[in-house]
Design an enzyme around this catalytic site. Structure first.
Site, mmCIF file in Angstrom:
data_model
loop_
_atom_site.group_PDB
_atom_site.id
_atom_site.type_symbol
_atom_site.label_atom_id
_atom_site.label_comp_id
_atom_site.label_asym_id
_atom_site.label_seq_id
_atom_site.Cartn_x
_atom_site.Cartn_y
_atom_site.Cartn_z
ATOM 1 N N LYS A 1 0.801 -1.218 0.000
ATOM 2 C CA LYS A 1 0.000 0.000 0.000
ATOM 3 C C LYS A 1 0.838 1.275 0.000
ATOM 4 C CE LYS A 1 -4.391 -1.444 0.270
ATOM 5 N NZ LYS A 1 -5.463 -0.987 -0.641
ATOM 6 N N SER B 1 1.310 -9.774 -0.534
ATOM 7 C CA SER B 1 0.928 -8.362 -0.459
ATOM 8 C C SER B 1 1.267 -7.695 0.858
ATOM 9 C CB SER B 1 -0.575 -8.213 -0.736
ATOM 10 O OG SER B 1 -1.334 -8.972 0.181
#
Length: 314
Positions: free
Chosen positions: A49, A300
Protein backbone atom coordinates in the site's frame (compact mmCIF):
# COMPACT_ATOMS: atom_id res chain seq x y z
CA UNK A 1 -13.73 7.36 -16.33
CA UNK A 2 -10.00 7.69 -16.91
CA UNK A 3 -8.06 4.47 -17.42
CA UNK A 4 -4.57 4.32 -15.97
CA UNK A 5 -1.79 3.98 -18.56
CA UNK A 6 1.71 2.58 -18.49
CA UNK A 7 2.95 6.20 -18.64
CA UNK A 8 1.06 6.93 -15.40
CA UNK A 9 2.75 3.96 -13.75
CA UNK A 10 6.18 4.97 -15.03
CA UNK A 11 5.65 8.46 -13.60
CA UNK A 12 4.60 6.91 -10.30
CA UNK A 13 7.76 4.82 -10.25
CA UNK A 14 9.81 8.02 -10.33
CA UNK A 15 7.81 9.50 -7.46
CA UNK A 16 8.05 6.47 -5.18
CA UNK A 17 11.71 5.73 -5.93
CA UNK A 18 13.68 5.78 -2.70
CA UNK A 19 10.55 5.34 -0.57
CA UNK A 20 8.93 2.13 -1.81
CA UNK A 21 11.35 -0.79 -1.75
CA UNK A 22 12.06 -2.58 -5.04
CA UNK A 23 11.19 -5.94 -3.52
CA UNK A 24 13.07 -8.97 -4.86
CA UNK A 25 11.73 -12.03 -6.62
CA UNK A 26 12.56 -15.02 -4.44
CA UNK A 27 12.68 -18.40 -6.20
CA UNK A 28 11.03 -21.08 -4.05
CA UNK A 29 12.96 -24.25 -4.77
CA UNK A 30 10.92 -26.23 -2.24
CA UNK A 31 7.72 -25.60 -4.23
CA UNK A 32 6.71 -27.69 -7.25
CA UNK A 33 7.21 -26.11 -10.66
CA UNK A 34 8.68 -22.63 -11.02
CA UNK A 35 7.48 -20.28 -8.29
CA UNK A 36 8.84 -16.89 -7.31
CA UNK A 37 7.47 -14.85 -4.41
CA UNK A 38 7.49 -11.06 -4.46
CA UNK A 39 7.47 -10.12 -0.74
CA UNK A 40 5.76 -6.74 -0.48
CA UNK A 41 5.80 -7.51 3.24
CA UNK A 42 9.31 -5.99 3.14
CA UNK A 43 7.98 -2.49 2.46
CA UNK A 44 8.52 0.17 5.18
CA UNK A 45 4.95 -0.26 6.44
CA UNK A 46 4.87 -4.00 5.77
CA UNK A 47 2.62 -3.97 2.70
CA UNK A 48 2.34 -2.85 -0.94
CA UNK A 49 0.00 0.00 0.00
CA UNK A 50 2.94 2.38 0.43
CA UNK A 51 3.23 2.55 -3.37
CA UNK A 52 -0.22 3.99 -4.02
CA UNK A 53 -0.48 6.17 -0.93
CA UNK A 54 2.89 7.83 -1.44
CA UNK A 55 2.24 8.42 -5.14
CA UNK A 56 -1.16 9.96 -4.46
CA UNK A 57 0.18 12.37 -1.83
CA UNK A 58 3.23 13.21 -3.97
CA UNK A 59 0.86 14.18 -6.80
CA UNK A 60 -1.10 16.65 -4.65
CA UNK A 61 -0.69 20.40 -4.96
CA UNK A 62 0.98 22.38 -2.18
CA UNK A 63 -2.33 23.83 -0.93
CA UNK A 64 -3.89 20.38 -0.68
CA UNK A 65 -0.93 19.04 1.27
CA UNK A 66 -1.02 22.01 3.66
CA UNK A 67 -4.68 21.37 4.50
CA UNK A 68 -3.99 17.66 5.09
CA UNK A 69 -5.37 14.30 4.01
CA UNK A 70 -7.91 11.79 5.22
CA UNK A 71 -8.14 8.07 4.43
CA UNK A 72 -10.16 5.04 5.43
CA UNK A 73 -8.74 1.53 5.71
CA UNK A 74 -8.77 -1.75 7.59
CA UNK A 75 -5.08 -1.31 8.32
CA UNK A 76 -2.43 -1.40 5.60
CA UNK A 77 -3.60 1.63 3.61
CA UNK A 78 -4.02 3.40 6.95
CA UNK A 79 -0.37 2.85 7.77
CA UNK A 80 0.71 3.75 4.23
CA UNK A 81 -1.09 7.11 4.27
CA UNK A 82 0.15 7.89 7.78
CA UNK A 83 3.74 7.05 6.79
CA UNK A 84 3.57 9.01 3.54
CA UNK A 85 1.91 12.02 5.15
CA UNK A 86 4.63 12.13 7.79
CA UNK A 87 7.30 11.99 5.06
CA UNK A 88 5.75 15.08 3.43
CA UNK A 89 4.95 16.84 6.71
CA UNK A 90 1.24 16.59 5.95
CA UNK A 91 -1.48 16.27 8.65
CA UNK A 92 -3.36 12.97 8.32
CA UNK A 93 -6.61 11.62 9.72
CA UNK A 94 -7.27 7.92 9.28
CA UNK A 95 -10.69 6.30 9.72
CA UNK A 96 -10.43 2.62 10.64
CA UNK A 97 -13.02 -0.04 11.49
CA UNK A 98 -13.27 -0.77 15.20
CA UNK A 99 -12.63 -4.43 14.28
CA UNK A 100 -9.26 -3.70 12.62
CA UNK A 101 -6.24 -5.62 13.95
CA UNK A 102 -4.67 -3.73 16.86
CA UNK A 103 -1.22 -4.18 15.34
CA UNK A 104 -2.23 -2.13 12.30
CA UNK A 105 -4.14 0.52 14.25
CA UNK A 106 -1.31 1.06 16.71
CA UNK A 107 1.24 1.31 13.90
CA UNK A 108 -0.91 3.95 12.19
CA UNK A 109 -0.90 6.06 15.36
CA UNK A 110 2.85 5.60 15.72
CA UNK A 111 3.34 7.28 12.32
CA UNK A 112 1.68 10.36 13.76
CA UNK A 113 -1.79 10.18 12.26
CA UNK A 114 -5.03 10.96 14.07
CA UNK A 115 -7.03 7.72 14.18
CA UNK A 116 -10.83 7.64 14.23
CA UNK A 117 -12.42 4.24 14.91
CA UNK A 118 -15.93 3.54 13.61
CA UNK A 119 -18.10 0.51 12.74
CA UNK A 120 -16.93 -1.32 9.61
CA UNK A 121 -19.75 0.01 7.42
CA UNK A 122 -19.16 3.63 8.40
CA UNK A 123 -15.54 4.06 7.28
CA UNK A 124 -16.08 5.66 3.87
CA UNK A 125 -19.00 7.94 4.91
CA UNK A 126 -17.14 9.22 7.99
CA UNK A 127 -13.98 9.86 5.95
CA UNK A 128 -16.01 11.80 3.37
CA UNK A 129 -17.66 13.82 6.15
CA UNK A 130 -14.29 14.69 7.71
CA UNK A 131 -12.99 15.73 4.30
CA UNK A 132 -15.88 18.19 3.91
CA UNK A 133 -15.76 19.51 7.46
CA UNK A 134 -11.99 20.01 7.67
CA UNK A 135 -11.11 20.70 4.05
CA UNK A 136 -9.01 17.55 3.82
CA UNK A 137 -8.14 15.69 0.62
CA UNK A 138 -9.39 12.11 0.54
CA UNK A 139 -6.78 9.50 -0.35
CA UNK A 140 -8.90 6.39 -1.04
CA UNK A 141 -7.46 2.89 -0.64
CA UNK A 142 -7.96 1.92 -4.31
CA UNK A 143 -10.57 4.03 -6.10
CA UNK A 144 -8.25 6.66 -7.62
CA UNK A 145 -5.98 6.72 -10.70
CA UNK A 146 -2.93 7.91 -8.71
CA UNK A 147 -3.37 5.07 -6.22
CA UNK A 148 -3.75 2.50 -9.00
CA UNK A 149 -0.68 3.87 -10.80
CA UNK A 150 1.39 3.70 -7.63
CA UNK A 151 0.38 0.10 -6.96
CA UNK A 152 1.27 -0.74 -10.56
CA UNK A 153 4.94 -0.03 -9.88
CA UNK A 154 5.16 -3.54 -8.42
CA UNK A 155 4.26 -4.85 -11.87
CA UNK A 156 7.06 -2.84 -13.47
CA UNK A 157 9.51 -4.50 -11.08
CA UNK A 158 8.25 -7.98 -11.94
CA UNK A 159 8.67 -7.27 -15.64
CA UNK A 160 12.18 -5.92 -15.10
CA UNK A 161 13.33 -8.77 -12.87
CA UNK A 162 11.69 -11.68 -14.73
CA UNK A 163 10.82 -10.51 -18.25
CA UNK A 164 10.07 -14.10 -19.31
CA UNK A 165 7.36 -14.47 -16.62
CA UNK A 166 4.40 -16.61 -17.71
CA UNK A 167 1.89 -16.07 -14.89
CA UNK A 168 1.44 -13.39 -12.22
CA UNK A 169 -0.84 -14.00 -9.23
CA UNK A 170 -2.05 -10.88 -7.43
CA UNK A 171 -4.58 -10.59 -4.59
CA UNK A 172 -7.84 -8.74 -5.25
CA UNK A 173 -9.77 -6.73 -2.69
CA UNK A 174 -10.76 -3.25 -3.83
CA UNK A 175 -8.93 -4.04 -7.04
CA UNK A 176 -6.43 -1.19 -7.22
CA UNK A 177 -3.37 -3.41 -6.78
CA UNK A 178 -4.48 -6.00 -9.35
CA UNK A 179 -5.46 -3.22 -11.77
CA UNK A 180 -2.10 -1.48 -11.59
CA UNK A 181 -0.01 -4.64 -11.64
CA UNK A 182 -2.09 -6.00 -14.51
CA UNK A 183 -1.57 -2.90 -16.64
CA UNK A 184 2.19 -2.91 -16.08
CA UNK A 185 2.67 -6.64 -16.69
CA UNK A 186 0.47 -6.70 -19.80
CA UNK A 187 2.32 -3.74 -21.30
CA UNK A 188 5.83 -4.97 -20.51
CA UNK A 189 5.27 -8.75 -20.86
CA UNK A 190 2.40 -9.13 -23.37
CA UNK A 191 2.49 -12.94 -23.32
CA UNK A 192 2.08 -13.18 -19.55
CA UNK A 193 -1.20 -14.12 -17.90
CA UNK A 194 -2.43 -12.18 -14.85
CA UNK A 195 -4.74 -13.91 -12.37
CA UNK A 196 -6.47 -12.32 -9.43
CA UNK A 197 -6.90 -14.22 -6.16
CA UNK A 198 -9.67 -13.81 -3.59
CA UNK A 199 -10.84 -15.60 -0.43
CA UNK A 200 -13.91 -17.73 -1.06
CA UNK A 201 -15.70 -15.85 1.71
CA UNK A 202 -15.15 -12.49 -0.01
CA UNK A 203 -15.34 -13.52 -3.66
CA UNK A 204 -17.40 -10.59 -4.92
CA UNK A 205 -14.88 -9.77 -7.68
CA UNK A 206 -14.92 -13.36 -8.93
CA UNK A 207 -18.71 -13.31 -9.16
CA UNK A 208 -18.66 -9.87 -10.76
CA UNK A 209 -16.21 -10.91 -13.46
CA UNK A 210 -18.18 -14.09 -14.12
CA UNK A 211 -21.45 -12.13 -14.42
CA UNK A 212 -19.91 -9.30 -16.44
CA UNK A 213 -21.23 -6.68 -14.02
CA UNK A 214 -20.27 -5.44 -10.59
CA UNK A 215 -21.98 -7.58 -7.93
CA UNK A 216 -21.98 -6.29 -4.36
CA UNK A 217 -21.73 -8.61 -1.38
CA UNK A 218 -23.02 -7.53 2.05
CA UNK A 219 -20.25 -6.29 4.34
CA UNK A 220 -21.21 -8.90 6.91
CA UNK A 221 -20.42 -11.63 4.38
CA UNK A 222 -17.08 -10.16 3.33
CA UNK A 223 -16.07 -9.66 6.96
CA UNK A 224 -16.10 -13.41 7.57
CA UNK A 225 -12.72 -14.09 5.99
CA UNK A 226 -9.54 -14.20 8.03
CA UNK A 227 -7.93 -12.18 5.23
CA UNK A 228 -8.86 -8.80 6.71
CA UNK A 229 -7.03 -6.93 3.95
CA UNK A 230 -9.36 -8.42 1.33
CA UNK A 231 -12.74 -7.45 2.72
CA UNK A 232 -13.26 -4.49 0.36
CA UNK A 233 -14.90 -4.78 -3.04
CA UNK A 234 -14.02 -3.22 -6.39
CA UNK A 235 -15.34 0.19 -7.40
CA UNK A 236 -16.66 1.01 -10.85
CA UNK A 237 -13.20 2.34 -11.72
CA UNK A 238 -11.22 -0.68 -10.57
CA UNK A 239 -13.74 -3.20 -11.89
CA UNK A 240 -13.44 -1.69 -15.36
CA UNK A 241 -9.65 -2.09 -15.11
CA UNK A 242 -9.92 -5.67 -13.83
CA UNK A 243 -12.13 -6.59 -16.77
CA UNK A 244 -9.37 -5.43 -19.11
CA UNK A 245 -6.29 -6.91 -17.44
CA UNK A 246 -7.24 -10.13 -15.62
CA UNK A 247 -7.14 -13.43 -17.47
CA UNK A 248 -8.95 -15.17 -14.63
CA UNK A 249 -9.56 -15.20 -10.91
CA UNK A 250 -8.97 -17.94 -8.34
CA UNK A 251 -10.70 -18.26 -4.97
CA UNK A 252 -9.02 -19.89 -1.99
CA UNK A 253 -10.54 -21.36 1.15
CA UNK A 254 -9.92 -20.24 4.71
CA UNK A 255 -8.07 -23.50 5.40
CA UNK A 256 -5.84 -22.98 2.36
CA UNK A 257 -5.02 -19.45 3.52
CA UNK A 258 -4.18 -20.63 7.03
CA UNK A 259 -2.01 -23.48 5.78
CA UNK A 260 -0.16 -21.19 3.41
CA UNK A 261 0.69 -18.69 6.16
CA UNK A 262 2.28 -21.56 8.05
CA UNK A 263 4.05 -22.95 4.98
CA UNK A 264 5.57 -19.58 4.07
CA UNK A 265 6.79 -19.06 7.62
CA UNK A 266 8.45 -22.46 7.80
CA UNK A 267 9.63 -22.95 4.20
CA UNK A 268 10.14 -19.40 2.88
CA UNK A 269 11.10 -17.76 6.20
CA UNK A 270 8.50 -15.05 5.56
CA UNK A 271 6.01 -13.71 8.08
CA UNK A 272 2.89 -13.21 5.99
CA UNK A 273 -0.56 -11.95 6.97
CA UNK A 274 -3.57 -13.94 5.69
CA UNK A 275 -4.25 -11.46 2.87
CA UNK A 276 -0.63 -11.78 1.80
CA UNK A 277 -0.93 -15.55 1.64
CA UNK A 278 -3.82 -15.78 -0.82
CA UNK A 279 -1.78 -15.50 -4.03
CA UNK A 280 0.74 -18.17 -2.94
CA UNK A 281 -2.22 -20.28 -1.74
CA UNK A 282 -3.66 -20.20 -5.25
CA UNK A 283 -0.39 -21.55 -6.63
CA UNK A 284 0.01 -24.25 -3.97
CA UNK A 285 -3.60 -25.47 -3.92
CA UNK A 286 -5.09 -24.68 -7.35
CA UNK A 287 -2.36 -25.62 -9.80
CA UNK A 288 -4.80 -27.20 -12.24
CA UNK A 289 -6.66 -23.89 -12.62
CA UNK A 290 -3.55 -21.94 -13.63
CA UNK A 291 -1.57 -21.71 -16.89
CA UNK A 292 1.67 -22.82 -15.21
CA UNK A 293 5.16 -21.89 -16.31
CA UNK A 294 7.29 -19.27 -14.56
CA UNK A 295 4.92 -17.93 -11.93
CA UNK A 296 5.20 -14.93 -9.61
CA UNK A 297 2.89 -14.86 -6.60
CA UNK A 298 2.77 -11.50 -4.85
CA UNK A 299 2.88 -11.56 -1.06
CA UNK A 300 0.93 -8.36 -0.46
CA UNK A 301 1.70 -7.83 3.23
CA UNK A 302 3.12 -9.15 6.47
CA UNK A 303 1.35 -7.19 9.22
CA UNK A 304 0.29 -10.20 11.24
CA UNK A 305 -0.91 -10.03 14.83
CA UNK A 306 1.48 -12.06 17.05
CA UNK A 307 -1.37 -13.97 18.65
CA UNK A 308 -2.75 -15.00 15.26
CA UNK A 309 0.72 -15.98 14.08
CA UNK A 310 1.08 -18.23 17.11
CA UNK A 311 -2.32 -19.79 16.37
CA UNK A 312 -1.51 -20.40 12.70
CA UNK A 313 1.88 -21.92 13.45
CA UNK A 314 0.53 -24.31 16.06
Amino acid sequence: MRFVTISDIEAAAERVRGTAVHTPLLRQHWAPGQLWLKPESLQPIGAFKIRGAYNAIAALGENERTRGVVAYSSGNHAQAVAYSAKAFGVPAVIVVPDSAPRLKVNATREWGAEVVEVPFADQAPVAAQLARERGLTLVPPFDHPDVIAGQGTAGLEIAADLPEVDTVLVPVSGGGFASGVGIAVKQRCPAAKVYGVEPELAADAEESLREGRRVEWPMADRARTIADGQRAQPSDLTFAHLQKVLDGIITVSEDEIRRTVRTLALRSRLVVEPSGATAPAAYLHHTSELPGGRTVAIVSGGNLDPALLTELLA
